[in-house]
Structures are given as structure tokens and as C-alpha cells.
Write an enzyme that holds these catalytic residues in place. Structure first.
Site, PDB file in Angstrom:
ATOM      1  N   ASP A 103     -29.420 -16.136  11.496  1.00 21.52           N
ATOM      2  CA  ASP A 103     -29.252 -15.004  10.575  1.00 21.52           C
ATOM      3  C   ASP A 103     -27.845 -14.884  10.012  1.00 21.52           C
ATOM      4  O   ASP A 103     -27.612 -14.094   9.089  1.00 21.52           O
ATOM      5  CB  ASP A 103     -29.613 -13.699  11.306  1.00 21.52           C
ATOM      6  CG  ASP A 103     -31.086 -13.686  11.675  1.00 21.52           C
ATOM      7  OD1 ASP A 103     -31.398 -13.588  12.868  1.00 21.52           O
ATOM      8  OD2 ASP A 103     -31.909 -13.846  10.762  1.00 21.52           O
ATOM      9  N   HIS A 146     -27.609 -15.462  20.966  1.00 24.69           N
ATOM     10  CA  HIS A 146     -29.031 -15.806  20.946  1.00 24.69           C
ATOM     11  C   HIS A 146     -29.553 -15.815  22.374  1.00 24.69           C
ATOM     12  O   HIS A 146     -28.871 -16.222  23.292  1.00 24.69           O
ATOM     13  CB  HIS A 146     -29.236 -17.189  20.307  1.00 24.69           C
ATOM     14  CG  HIS A 146     -30.637 -17.424  19.861  1.00 24.69           C
ATOM     15  ND1 HIS A 146     -31.612 -17.855  20.713  1.00 24.69           N
ATOM     16  CD2 HIS A 146     -31.226 -17.234  18.656  1.00 24.69           C
ATOM     17  CE1 HIS A 146     -32.757 -17.956  20.043  1.00 24.69           C
ATOM     18  NE2 HIS A 146     -32.547 -17.581  18.803  1.00 24.69           N
TER      19      HIS A 146
HETATM   20  C1  SDX Z   1     -33.275 -13.973  15.946  1.00 26.45           C
HETATM   21  O1  SDX Z   1     -35.655 -15.430  20.003  1.00 26.45           O
HETATM   22  C2  SDX Z   1     -35.499 -16.029  18.906  1.00 26.45           C
HETATM   23  O2  SDX Z   1     -35.736 -17.227  18.769  1.00 26.45           O
HETATM   24  C3  SDX Z   1     -35.090 -15.155  17.739  1.00 26.45           C
HETATM   25  C4  SDX Z   1     -34.821 -15.883  16.443  1.00 26.45           C
HETATM   26  C5  SDX Z   1     -36.078 -16.457  15.853  1.00 26.45           C
HETATM   27  O3  SDX Z   1     -35.988 -17.432  15.081  1.00 26.45           O
HETATM   28  O4  SDX Z   1     -37.151 -15.860  16.070  1.00 26.45           O
HETATM   29  O5  SDX Z   1     -33.906 -16.943  16.662  1.00 26.45           O
HETATM   30  C6  SDX Z   1     -34.234 -14.946  15.390  1.00 26.45           C
HETATM   31  O6  SDX Z   1     -33.675 -12.909  16.350  1.00 26.45           O
HETATM   32  C7  SDX Z   1     -31.826 -14.364  16.097  1.00 26.45           C
HETATM   33  C8  SDX Z   1     -30.971 -13.247  16.769  1.00 26.45           C
HETATM   34  C9  SDX Z   1     -30.631 -12.210  15.693  1.00 26.45           C
HETATM   35  N1  SDX Z   1     -29.964 -11.050  16.307  1.00 26.45           N
HETATM   36  C10 SDX Z   1     -28.658 -10.825  16.107  1.00 26.45           C
HETATM   37  O7  SDX Z   1     -27.908 -11.587  15.508  1.00 26.45           O
HETATM   38  C11 SDX Z   1     -28.170  -9.506  16.706  1.00 26.45           C
HETATM   39  C12 SDX Z   1     -26.856  -9.730  17.435  1.00 26.45           C
HETATM   40  N2  SDX Z   1     -27.108 -10.519  18.648  1.00 26.45           N
HETATM   41  C13 SDX Z   1     -27.344  -9.811  19.872  1.00 26.45           C
HETATM   42  O8  SDX Z   1     -27.862  -8.536  19.800  1.00 26.45           O
HETATM   43  C14 SDX Z   1     -27.805 -10.687  21.029  1.00 26.45           C
HETATM   44  O9  SDX Z   1     -27.005 -11.787  21.038  1.00 26.45           O
HETATM   45  C15 SDX Z   1     -29.260 -11.117  21.070  1.00 26.45           C
HETATM   46  C16 SDX Z   1     -30.175  -9.960  20.994  1.00 26.45           C
HETATM   47  C17 SDX Z   1     -29.546 -12.064  19.976  1.00 26.45           C
HETATM   48  C18 SDX Z   1     -29.477 -11.845  22.387  1.00 26.45           C
HETATM   49  O10 SDX Z   1     -29.318 -10.927  23.381  1.00 26.45           O
HETATM   50  P1  SDX Z   1     -29.276 -11.352  24.927  1.00 26.45           P
HETATM   51  O11 SDX Z   1     -29.456 -12.816  25.110  1.00 26.45           O
HETATM   52  O12 SDX Z   1     -30.218 -10.434  25.628  1.00 26.45           O
HETATM   53  O13 SDX Z   1     -27.777 -11.073  25.299  1.00 26.45           O
HETATM   54  P2  SDX Z   1     -27.298  -9.725  25.916  1.00 26.45           P
HETATM   55  O14 SDX Z   1     -27.685  -8.602  25.015  1.00 26.45           O
HETATM   56  O15 SDX Z   1     -27.721  -9.698  27.352  1.00 26.45           O
HETATM   57  O16 SDX Z   1     -25.702  -9.909  25.840  1.00 26.45           O
HETATM   58  C19 SDX Z   1     -25.019 -10.746  26.782  1.00 26.45           C
HETATM   59  C20 SDX Z   1     -23.542 -10.402  26.630  1.00 26.45           C
HETATM   60  C21 SDX Z   1     -23.279  -8.888  26.689  1.00 26.45           C
HETATM   61  O17 SDX Z   1     -21.945  -8.700  27.118  1.00 26.45           O
HETATM   62  P3  SDX Z   1     -21.696  -8.312  28.699  1.00 26.45           P
HETATM   63  O18 SDX Z   1     -22.603  -7.123  29.003  1.00 26.45           O
HETATM   64  O19 SDX Z   1     -22.072  -9.556  29.481  1.00 26.45           O
HETATM   65  O20 SDX Z   1     -20.224  -7.978  28.775  1.00 26.45           O
HETATM   66  O21 SDX Z   1     -23.090 -10.812  25.325  1.00 26.45           O
HETATM   67  C22 SDX Z   1     -22.700  -9.667  24.567  1.00 26.45           C
HETATM   68  C23 SDX Z   1     -23.336  -8.473  25.233  1.00 26.45           C
HETATM   69  O22 SDX Z   1     -22.591  -7.280  24.984  1.00 26.45           O
HETATM   70  N3  SDX Z   1     -23.218  -9.885  23.220  1.00 26.45           N
HETATM   71  C24 SDX Z   1     -22.545  -9.628  22.112  1.00 26.45           C
HETATM   72  C25 SDX Z   1     -23.383 -10.057  21.063  1.00 26.45           C
HETATM   73  N4  SDX Z   1     -24.519 -10.559  21.567  1.00 26.45           N
HETATM   74  C26 SDX Z   1     -24.418 -10.442  22.907  1.00 26.45           C
HETATM   75  N5  SDX Z   1     -21.320  -9.070  21.899  1.00 26.45           N
HETATM   76  C27 SDX Z   1     -20.937  -8.948  20.589  1.00 26.45           C
HETATM   77  N6  SDX Z   1     -21.688  -9.362  19.531  1.00 26.45           N
HETATM   78  C28 SDX Z   1     -22.912  -9.908  19.735  1.00 26.45           C
HETATM   79  N7  SDX Z   1     -23.656 -10.319  18.695  1.00 26.45           N
END
Ligand code: SDX
Length: 414
Positions: free
Chosen positions: A348, A291
């Protein structure tokens, strides 16, 4: 600047004028775009409060429509106001007959969120007196527009399911409460009315309540951005629906269930998938994990996870996907890759499993999320529309394109 809970901000509204500099914050992760009194999040401590009320207390004592009222108007309604609000919602549950023709313009397999945003946007055409694109006039008719938005987004959601399933529309009944009416419009048959058992309507109520608002997430910020141009409530919310459809945002709930189904079909106990998810490849992510704000637990995920267990037990449903989800949850929370990146289950991760148990098809999961989030979008649009001297949202950029160059005639191009 210092917020109610002591969060501090540097006010940079004169930065460019006074210094010639702009601030760079890709994705606005460390930038406050507004002052808002609606929802407070503390991502490090897993705190979520709507108008000051902890989400855990609202989940335990309130319901979706009462929480919608709270999110929009800032106070819990007394009995009279709650009655009036419910009546307005019931009176505005149906959509114009002519609007049905918009559904027919879509292929049966159209993305439901594309249908929802388009058909919802058409409300501005059918109710132009509520959508004048003049802040003062639209604020004067806000109560009616807000009730219409909440009630009709639900009806449109049920109708697009019926249309895509090749089933006749089931129209709303004025004597049914909000959630029961949605389930009725989804699942009743011409000669057999669907009557939701209390556990089912309670679970849907809780699910919608937990989605009611969530601070400046991607879709809510989109609603504020569009609303800042003086676009009306319906048009602004339609843009929010588009933003919510992305799999990194509201589209995650259906992506989670598709992921769990794929793991189940592969006969994987989840360990192979977890390894792939650690590759850092965006297309292998553990959907429903991580998140942008919560770097500890998402309080909503805890509440939904428990509700999921309770509902499936009460319905006598044994869903193998829930077992896989629990295994992924337990495994990931012990794995340094997820721990070091502070990746925990978000709202989710379990919500799709509850919706499956309610009989809601995966294709409609994000539509249900949109129905739940509509009160939050309404409240944020209202803050933008009613901010004295509010400015149109217009971020700056760091230009990295070519320097000035002269036009080249076609014949001289390589
Ligand atoms: C919602 O904003 C809100 O409040 C949203 C929400 C709402 O109520 O409106 O809460 C609803 O959108 C919840 C989120 C739903 N999305 C997912 O579940 C999709 C999977 N999650 C990711 O795509 C990610 O965690 C996000 C998009 C939710 C957050 O992305 P960030 O904070 O920008 O994190 P990032 O993409 O910069 O990742 C940081 C690190 C990376 O690794 P490194 O480059 O540091 O090595 O964490 C890793 C990412 O690769 N990573 C994951 C991951 N999420 C982040 N690795 C594996 N699985 C994941 N789910």
C-alpha cells in the site's frame, strides 16, 4: 503436516477431544486455518508465488486477466481459454438497470466500500440461479458466477465514482479490454470518450495483478469463513469487501496518501511524522509500513515502487508526495525502531501514488484494491465450496467473563 515448500504444522484437529485443551492464538498469526494450493508466501524471504509462479515473473510477462484466470483455475490459460474467459467478462460487464436504483439509495458522500459491498451483495438477488447457497448447484454455475464477480465489481466501482461525483453513468463497451473499460467508465464524458494511453492501462493492469491474491489475509479469510456456511460466492465476497475496508488492511492505501498529504501540508519533511510514528500509538502509525507476514520486504512494494517512478516520469508528473514517500522510506529503513520491528514498506505504500497519477480519487483506492483482489477471493471461496467434508469455520475461545450468577430484579439493582 508438511506443506509443498517444507513448512511444518502440528495437526491439532483432535486436540480438544483427546486432551481437553484448546489452542490460543489471538489473530491466528501462528495458525493455519486451511490447506490451500493458490498462493505461497515466505515472509522472511519476501517470496510471493501465485499457483507456483513468482510474482516478479507475472508482473513482467502477464496481465491482470491472465493472472486472474491462473489464480482461479490453477493454470495459465492457453489462447482458446484466454479468449473464452475474456469474452465471458465482456459479456457480463454491465449491471442490471434496476440495480442503479440501489446507488440512489446512498448519500453522495457514503463510504465507497460500504456502497461496493452492499451493491455487490445484491448480485445474489439479481442472479439467484448463481447464488443458491447450495454448494453443488453453485459449483455447477461457478464459471459464470466468477466471470460476473470479476467484471461487475469493476463496473460497480466505476459507477459509484460517477454517482458520488454527480456525473452521468458511462456504460461498459464490449470491445474494450478490462482495464481500459474501467478507465472509460470512470473518465469518459458524454461527447468525449476517455482513451487510456498505454502507460496508464499498463500501470492499472500491474496494480490489479499485484493485488490478485495474497494467501490468508484478513479479507480472504473472511470470504472463506462466510463461504464455509455454504453462503454463495457473491455474499461471501461482499463480506470480504467489508473486511478489506479497514485502515489496517485494504484501507491503508488511501490512509498512506492522506498521511503524505498531511506531511506535505504541514511543511514537514517527514522527520516529525516518523518521530510520532515511533510512539507506538496505533493512530500515529506510518501507514503503508509493516506487515503481518512479510518481516523482510514485500515484493509487491518493490515492483510498485519502480512502476511508480516509471509512470510519473512517462506522464511528466512531478508529485511531491512521491518525494515525501521516498524520504520516509529511506529514513525509516535506517531507523532502529523500524528495523528492530522488521517494518518495511508494504503493497500500500506506493500504490496510492500510482492511482493518483492515473487520476483515481483517494476515496476509490480501496475499491481498486477490491477489484484486484476479487480473483483471489473467488479462488478461495471455490476451495472452501469444493472441499470434500469441509467443515463450517467455528473457532473456540478462552472465556474470561463472569462466573454463574442469579438474576437480580430491577428494584434490587444498585
Ligand atoms: C495489507 O495480510 C495481508 O497479506 C494484507 C495485505 C494483502 O495483500 O491482503 O498484504 C494488504 O493489509 C497490507 C498492510 C496495510 N496496513 C498498513 O499499512 C497499516 C500500517 N501497518 C500496521 O498497522 C501493521 O504493521 C499491520 C497491521 C500491517 C501488521 O500488524 P502486526 O503484524 O499485527 O504488527 P503489530 O500491530 O503487532 O505491531 C508490532 C510492533 C508494535 O510495536 P511494539 O508494540 O512491539 O512496540 O510494530 C509496531 C507496533 O506498534 N508497528 C508500527 C507499524 N506497524 C507495526 N509502528 C509504526 N508504524 C507502523 N506502520
Amino acid at each position: 503436516m508438511v506443506g509443498t515448500e517444507g513448512e511444518k504444522a502440528v495437526d491439532i484437529r483432535r486436540l480438544r477431544v483427546d486432551t481437553g485443551y484448546v489452542a490460543y492464538d489471538q489473530g491466528y498469526g501462528d495458525t493455519a486455518s486451511c490447506e490451500s494450493a493458490i498462493t505461497y508466501l515466505d515472509g522472511d524471504n519476501g517470496i510471493l508465488r501465485c499457483r507456483g509462479y513468482p510474482i516478479e515473473q507475472l508482473a513482467q510477462h502477464s496481465n491482470f486477466i491472465e493472472t486472474a484466470y491462473l489464480v482461479i483455475y490453477g493454470e495459465l490459460p492457453n489462447a482458446a481459454r484466454r479468449k473464452d474467459f475474456g469474452m465471458l467478462l465482456r459479456q457480463n460487464a454491465a449491471i442490471e438497470t434496476q440495480m442503479q436504483r440501489i446507488f440512489e439509495g446512498f448519500p453522495k458522500d457514503a463510504p465507497p466500500m460500504a456502497m461496493l459491498s452492499s451493491i455487490f451483495a445484491s448480485l445474489a438477488a439479481y442472479y439467484p440461479h448463481l447464488a443458491t447457497n447450495d454448494f453443488a448447484k453453485d459449483l455447477a454455475s461457478f464459471d459464470m458466477a466468477a466471470a460476473m464477480a470479476i467484471s461487475k465489481v469493476r463496473t460497480i466501482g466505476a459507477m459509484l465514482y460517477r454517482y458520488q461525483s454527480g456525473l452521468p453513468y458511462v456504460f461498459p463497451k464490449q470491445d474494450l479490454p478490462f482495464c481500459e473499460n474501467f478507465l472509460h467508465m470512470m473518465f469518459s464524458e458524454p461527447y468525449k470518450e476517455y482513451v487510456a494511453v498505454p502507460e496508464v492501462s499498463r500501470a492499472l493492469n500491474l496494480l490489479l495483478l499485484l493485488h490478485a491474491d495474497h494467501e490468508q489475509n484478513c479479507s480472504t479469510s473472511t470470504v472463506r469463513m462466510v463461504g464455509s456456511s455454504a453462503a454463495n460466492l457473491f455474499t461471501s465476497i461482499s463480506a470480504g469487501i467489508c473486511a478489506l475496508s479497514g485502515p489496517l488492511h485494504g484501507g491503508a492505501n488511501s490512509a498512506v496518501v492522506q498521511m503524505l498529504q498531511a506531511i506535505h501540508d504541514d511543511g514537514d519533511d517527514g522527520s516529525r511524522f516518523i518521530q510520532a510514528a515511533k510512539s507506538g500509538n496505533k493512530s500515529n502509525r506510518l501507514m503503508g509500513f509493516g506487515h503481518a507476514v512479510y518481516k523482510n520486504f514485500d515484493p509487491r512494494a518493490k515492483i510498485i515502487g519502480k512502476a511508480c517512478d516509471d509512470l510519473l516520469k512517462k506522464l511528466g508528473v512531478n508529485d511531491p508526495l512521491l518525494d515525501i514517500a521516498k524520504r520516509l522510506d529511506e529514513t525509516a529503513l535506517k531507523d532502529d525502531y523500524f528495523i528492530s520491528r522488521k517494518l518495511y514498506p508494504n503493497v500500500d505504500f506506493y500504490s496510492g501514488i500510482i492511482m493518483r497519477a492515473l487520476g483515481i480519487p483517494v476515496s476509490l483506492f480501496t475499491v481498486v484494491f477490491a477489484i484486484g483482489r476479487t480473483p483471489g477471493w473467488i479462488a478461495n471461496w471455490h476451495e472452501v465450496a469444493s472441499t470434500p467434508k469441509g467443515r463450517i469455520y467455528r473457532p473456540r475461545q478462552i472465556y474470561i467473563g463472569p462466573k454463574r450468577r442469579e438474576y437480580v430484579q430491577m428494584a434490587e439493582r444498585p
